[in-house]
Design a protein around this motif. Structure first.
Motif, PDB file in Angstrom:
ATOM      1  N   TYR A  54      28.549  11.251  18.894  1.00 29.16           N
ATOM      2  CA  TYR A  54      29.695  10.365  19.128  1.00 29.16           C
ATOM      3  C   TYR A  54      30.277  10.624  20.519  1.00 29.16           C
ATOM      4  N   ARG A  58      31.512  17.611  21.913  1.00 26.26           N
ATOM      5  CA  ARG A  58      31.477  18.767  22.800  1.00 26.26           C
ATOM      6  C   ARG A  58      31.723  19.994  21.929  1.00 26.26           C
ATOM      7  N   ASP A  60      33.465  23.456  20.994  1.00 28.13           N
ATOM      8  CA  ASP A  60      34.709  24.088  21.425  1.00 28.13           C
ATOM      9  C   ASP A  60      34.627  25.612  21.416  1.00 28.13           C
ATOM     10  N   GLY A 187      40.444   8.686  10.415  1.00 26.59           N
ATOM     11  CA  GLY A 187      40.353  10.141  10.465  1.00 26.59           C
ATOM     12  C   GLY A 187      40.895  10.668  11.779  1.00 26.59           C
ATOM     13  N   THR A 188      41.450  11.873  11.710  1.00 22.88           N
ATOM     14  CA  THR A 188      41.977  12.523  12.917  1.00 22.88           C
ATOM     15  C   THR A 188      41.648  14.020  12.910  1.00 22.88           C
ATOM     16  N   GLY A 189      40.401  14.335  12.529  1.00 25.21           N
ATOM     17  CA  GLY A 189      39.923  15.716  12.627  1.00 25.21           C
ATOM     18  C   GLY A 189      39.309  15.947  14.006  1.00 25.21           C
ATOM     19  N   SER A 190      38.541  17.039  14.139  1.00 28.01           N
ATOM     20  CA  SER A 190      37.955  17.401  15.452  1.00 28.01           C
ATOM     21  C   SER A 190      37.128  16.273  16.046  1.00 28.01           C
ATOM     22  N   SER A 191      36.305  15.625  15.222  1.00 26.70           N
ATOM     23  CA  SER A 191      35.409  14.581  15.760  1.00 26.70           C
ATOM     24  C   SER A 191      36.232  13.413  16.276  1.00 26.70           C
ATOM     25  N   GLN A 194      38.131  14.243  19.533  1.00 27.73           N
ATOM     26  CA  GLN A 194      37.282  14.210  20.732  1.00 27.73           C
ATOM     27  C   GLN A 194      36.909  12.791  21.129  1.00 27.73           C
ATOM     28  N   ARG A 211      45.582   9.967   8.243  1.00 28.22           N
ATOM     29  CA  ARG A 211      46.142  10.415   6.961  1.00 28.22           C
ATOM     30  C   ARG A 211      46.946  11.699   7.151  1.00 28.22           C
ATOM     31  N   THR A 212      46.370  12.635   7.922  1.00 22.59           N
ATOM     32  CA  THR A 212      47.059  13.904   8.169  1.00 22.59           C
ATOM     33  C   THR A 212      46.984  14.218   9.661  1.00 22.59           C
ATOM     34  N   LYS A 330      43.936  24.114   8.670  1.00 26.01           N
ATOM     35  CA  LYS A 330      42.888  23.120   8.866  1.00 26.01           C
ATOM     36  C   LYS A 330      42.353  23.491  10.237  1.00 26.01           C
ATOM     37  N   ALA A 380      35.460   8.758  11.060  1.00 23.62           N
ATOM     38  CA  ALA A 380      35.455  10.142  11.553  1.00 23.62           C
ATOM     39  C   ALA A 380      35.963  10.999  10.395  1.00 23.62           C
ATOM     40  N   THR A 381      35.340  10.773   9.238  1.00 26.54           N
ATOM     41  CA  THR A 381      35.896  11.268   7.982  1.00 26.54           C
ATOM     42  C   THR A 381      35.254  12.547   7.477  1.00 26.54           C
ATOM     43  N   GLY A 382      34.470  13.203   8.320  1.00 23.40           N
ATOM     44  CA  GLY A 382      34.036  14.556   8.010  1.00 23.40           C
ATOM     45  C   GLY A 382      32.821  14.652   7.098  1.00 23.40           C
ATOM     46  N   TRP A 495      38.775  20.969   4.468  1.00 22.88           N
ATOM     47  CA  TRP A 495      37.392  21.005   3.972  1.00 22.88           C
ATOM     48  C   TRP A 495      36.956  22.438   3.680  1.00 22.88           C
TER      49      TRP A 495
HETATM   50  O1  N01 Z   1      35.948  16.102   9.984  1.00 25.64           O
HETATM   51  P1  N01 Z   1      37.327  16.599   9.342  1.00 25.64           P
HETATM   52  P2  N01 Z   1      35.436  16.225  11.491  1.00 25.64           P
HETATM   53  N1  N01 Z   1      40.932   8.268   3.928  1.00 25.64           N
HETATM   54  O2  N01 Z   1      37.030  16.783   7.886  1.00 25.64           O
HETATM   55  C1  N01 Z   1      40.177  11.985   7.329  1.00 25.64           C
HETATM   56  C2  N01 Z   1      33.445  20.814  13.190  1.00 25.64           C
HETATM   57  N2  N01 Z   1      33.468  20.114  14.456  1.00 25.64           N
HETATM   58  O3  N01 Z   1      34.109  15.603  11.563  1.00 25.64           O
HETATM   59  O4  N01 Z   1      42.988  15.550   6.898  1.00 25.64           O
HETATM   60  C3  N01 Z   1      41.545   8.517   5.091  1.00 25.64           C
HETATM   61  O5  N01 Z   1      37.907  17.726  10.065  1.00 25.64           O
HETATM   62  C4  N01 Z   1      40.755  13.345   7.143  1.00 25.64           C
HETATM   63  O6  N01 Z   1      42.091  13.254   6.707  1.00 25.64           O
HETATM   64  P3  N01 Z   1      42.763  14.490   5.882  1.00 25.64           P
HETATM   65  C5  N01 Z   1      34.775  21.517  13.002  1.00 25.64           C
HETATM   66  O7  N01 Z   1      34.572  22.694  12.299  1.00 25.64           O
HETATM   67  C6  N01 Z   1      33.436  20.846  15.572  1.00 25.64           C
HETATM   68  O8  N01 Z   1      36.481  15.783  12.427  1.00 25.64           O
HETATM   69  O9  N01 Z   1      41.713  14.920   4.859  1.00 25.64           O
HETATM   70  N3  N01 Z   1      41.239   9.536   5.901  1.00 25.64           N
HETATM   71  C7  N01 Z   1      40.596  13.912   8.549  1.00 25.64           C
HETATM   72  O10 N01 Z   1      41.592  13.470   9.397  1.00 25.64           O
HETATM   73  C8  N01 Z   1      35.517  20.492  12.204  1.00 25.64           C
HETATM   74  O11 N01 Z   1      36.602  21.000  11.505  1.00 25.64           O
HETATM   75  C9  N01 Z   1      33.517  20.224  16.775  1.00 25.64           C
HETATM   76  O12 N01 Z   1      43.961  13.924   5.295  1.00 25.64           O
HETATM   77  C10 N01 Z   1      40.249  10.350   5.494  1.00 25.64           C
HETATM   78  C11 N01 Z   1      39.274  13.298   8.986  1.00 25.64           C
HETATM   79  O13 N01 Z   1      39.078  12.142   8.188  1.00 25.64           O
HETATM   80  C12 N01 Z   1      34.424  19.955  11.323  1.00 25.64           C
HETATM   81  O14 N01 Z   1      33.285  19.883  12.154  1.00 25.64           O
HETATM   82  C13 N01 Z   1      33.636  18.862  16.852  1.00 25.64           C
HETATM   83  C14 N01 Z   1      39.559  10.153   4.299  1.00 25.64           C
HETATM   84  C15 N01 Z   1      38.111  14.219   8.754  1.00 25.64           C
HETATM   85  O15 N01 Z   1      38.269  15.351   9.541  1.00 25.64           O
HETATM   86  C16 N01 Z   1      34.684  18.605  10.731  1.00 25.64           C
HETATM   87  O16 N01 Z   1      35.295  17.775  11.704  1.00 25.64           O
HETATM   88  C17 N01 Z   1      33.667  18.130  15.705  1.00 25.64           C
HETATM   89  C18 N01 Z   1      39.945   9.060   3.489  1.00 25.64           C
HETATM   90  N4  N01 Z   1      39.369   8.817   2.318  1.00 25.64           N
HETATM   91  C19 N01 Z   1      33.581  18.759  14.501  1.00 25.64           C
HETATM   92  N5  N01 Z   1      38.633  11.123   4.172  1.00 25.64           N
HETATM   93  C20 N01 Z   1      33.503  21.039  17.992  1.00 25.64           C
HETATM   94  O17 N01 Z   1      32.937  22.090  18.131  1.00 25.64           O
HETATM   95  C21 N01 Z   1      38.748  11.895   5.256  1.00 25.64           C
HETATM   96  N6  N01 Z   1      39.724  11.429   6.063  1.00 25.64           N
HETATM   97  C22 N01 Z   1      34.267  20.512  19.049  1.00 25.64           C
END
Ligand code: N01
Length: 536
Positions: A54, A58, A60, A187-191, A194, A211-212, A330, A380-382, A495
């Motif tokens: 995506y 990158r 971290d 979604g507003t996690g790491s992915s 970025q 959501r969070t 988180k 970006a839902t993990g 998660w």
């Molecule tokens: O996934 P996440 P990610 N309806 O699970 C939301 C690694 N990583 O891919 O917080 C609405 O963190 C969910 O909301 P909530 C790193 O370890 C590393 O971003 O559950 N929203 C959240 O905001 C990371 O922690 C790097 O309320 C929904 C988002 O989607 C892990 O991978 C980069 C939903 C999911 O965030 C995962 O990261 C990227 C729903 N039904 C990732 N379900 C680097 O090294 C989920 N969400 C930089």
């Protein structure tokens, strides 16, 4: 390798996955004279870095840390260009490793392992793939990754969407150009954190469905400082040793003080210093940030003030401020311009906690209070983290018992690398090991080295099988839980706790006792003739 007339092939070990873990496993197995076959679902090597293409992807963990240590030639010759490597560069590196060590000839790509069944009569694993291959292996090694099973929430109407949709963890290899589009990111996690700044730069309008809110620290990424590179390379052996003995698999400046024993001025100046330096080291500012809510509150408040200061519209700033869980429980995110992105006119933040998504429609999505027209949706839902990949295989141990039965109440392992009832099977960076709380490459190398030592012990000792005892596993699971519950982590719907997957048992899955201490424990187990395992 005995390959008889196109019938079932036999090898010493089947390795599932050709990411960082699978490749190093193959390298070590070969070096010790074990025959091995690696199966990889992707068309190429790289695992996480193969799938997660995506925009803005990158690592971290810093480049000089996030790399293999097993070959001094490799670590001396490879040149990283940035402080934090971007996904294309990491993928290039891992492809270089595959070529440099001639690993591809034992890897079968575009092939997913669908079943692994233990045959008690001859103490071997019968492994089957989605291409109809069948291999008999003495050992089955799961290098399936912790964050490899993407999860797309089952929103009503999802199939009806007529635009394009993507998951960050399965990004199209040719890239996506959002120019001129109305894009929704869920979604507003790491992915998400970025990718959002980059997508915002392309899209006509970006809608972020949150959501969070998350805590995110700036990366302050930059070209790699050549002096720093030289000094690390001149001292790589010691640099790696310190990483292996550290808490999280890379060295960050640690402070032995409590956040509560210093003055507010000192605290602020320390937080400011860490914020300006950037990166995950922020979490080590004080020794009790992960164990004391009061200490954690001081850091969380610092972040909240920072977020408010970065976002011009106070209402949007407030909506981006995390409130209901301690900082770091988180995964702390690392960003480049994330909060500032919400100052753009073409970006809208939608709070779906207040107004949940009700359905995906042919032309966008509907929340309780509004409808949005979208050309593309980015999920970006993990991931179904730590257990998803193993649980999606028809994995059967002794007595035909399945992993789904064994882990119905949550994952249970001994040391995060072996499972009672599943002899001669190892999981690299499995649940119950430091894995996702650490520099993955350090943890991967540690597990692989431990596993090949164990396999050598079995081979040389004339044993047929090794299996974790139920008692040792119970004690380990209890220990992992006890240590986890000494921290604030279980307070978040993360998660790490399985909370992102509806119906998944709430267990703190990784081991938070520290990479160095964990390594010592694993070494002690081996030194005592594999204490806690039964050998046949
Ligand atoms: O996934 P996440 P990610 N309806 O699970 C939301 C690694 N990583 O891919 O917080 C609405 O963190 C969910 O909301 P909530 C790193 O370890 C590393 O971003 O559950 N929203 C959240 O905001 C990371 O922690 C790097 O309320 C929904 C988002 O989607 C892990 O991978 C980069 C939903 C999911 O965030 C995962 O990261 C990227 C729903 N039904 C990732 N379900 C680097 O090294 C989920 N969400 C930089």
């Amino acid at each position: 390798m005995a390959d008889t007339s196109g019938q079932k092939k036999t090898v010493d070990a089947v390795v599932v996955g050709a990411g960082f873990a699978g490749l190093y496993m193959l390298y070590r197995l070969r070096g010790l004279g074990f025959t091995a076959r690696v199966f990889e679902a992707g068309k190429g090597v790289g695992g996480t870095w193969y799938w997660n293409r995506y925009p803005g992807a990158r690592c971290d963990v810093e480049s000089m840390d996030y790399s293999y240590s097993f070959s001094d030639e490799l670590q001396q010759e490879w040149r990283w260009t940035e402080r934090y490597s971007a996904q294309p560069e990491i993928l290039k590196y891992i492809n270089h490793v595959a070529d440099r060590f001639d690993l591809r000839r034992d890897i079968t790509f575009s092939t997913r392992v669908t079943a692994a069944v233990f045959d008690e009569d001859d103490d071997r694993w019968d492994i089957r793939t989605d291409t109809g291959e069948q291999v008999s292996a003495r050992f089955c090694i799961m290098a399936t990754g912790c964050l490899s099973t993407a999860q797309v929430p089952d929103f009503k109407g999802r199939e009806s969407f007529e635009g394009k949709w993507y998951h960050t963890g399965h990004w199209p290899h040719e890239g996506v150009d959002f120019t001129g589009q109305r894009v929704g990111v869920i979604g507003t996690g790491s992915s998400a954190i970025q990718s959002i700044p980059i997508i915002a730069g392309q899209a006509a309008h970006l809608y972020v469905f949150q959501r969070t809110p998350n805590f995110s620290v700036p990366a302050h990424n930059a070209p790699l400082d050549p002096d720093y590179e030289r000094s690390v390379k001149a001292n790589y052996t010691e640099f790696r040793r310190q990483a292996r003995e550290s808490r999280i698999g890379f060295v960050v400046e640690r402070n032995d003080k409590s956040a509560l024993e210093v003055s507010p001025e000192e605290r602020l100046s320390e937080y400011e210093k860490r914020w300006n330096r950037g990166g995950l080291g922020f979490a080590a500012t004080y020794t009790d940030l992960q164990t004391s809510k009061a200490a954690n509150d001081t850091a969380a408040e610092y972040f909240r003030a920072k977020i408010r200061s970065l976002v011009r519209d106070p209402a949007i700033g407030e909506a981006l401020v995390p409130r209901h869980y301690p900082l770091g429980t988180k995964r702390l995110c690392v960003d480049t311009g994330y909060y500032e992105t919400f100052n753009r006119d073409n970006v809208t933040l939608i709070d779906i906690k207040k107004s949940p998504i009700e359905e995906i429609t042919p032309h966008g999505l509907k929340t309780r209070d509004a409808a949005f027209t979208l050309d593309s949706i980015v999920f970006a839902t993990g991931f179904d983290a730590m257990t998803g990949a193993l649980m999606s295989i028809d994995l059967r141990g002794r007595g035909g018992e399945t992993i789904q039965q064994k882990w119905a109440e949550g994952p249970r392992t001994y040391l995060g690398l072996a499972i009672a009832g599943f002899p001669n099977l190892f999981a690299i960076t499995g649940p119950g090991s430091p894995s996702v709380l650490s520099n993955m490459i350090v943890s991967i190398e540690q597990h692989v080295d431990w596993i090949v030592d164990c396999m050598t012990y079995i081979k040389e000792g004339g044993f047929a099988a090794i299996e974790a005892t139920a008692q040792a596993q119970d004690m380990w699971v209890e220990h992992v839980n006890d240590v986890g519950h000494m921290t604030l982590y279980p307070q978040a719907n993360s998660w790490y706790m399985g909370a992102n997957i509806p119906g998944k048992p709430r267990i703190f899955m990784p081991y938070i006792g520290g990479v160095g201490a964990y390594r010592q424990k694993c070494d002690e187990v081996a030194a005592k003739g594999y204490e806690g395992f039964s050998l046949r």
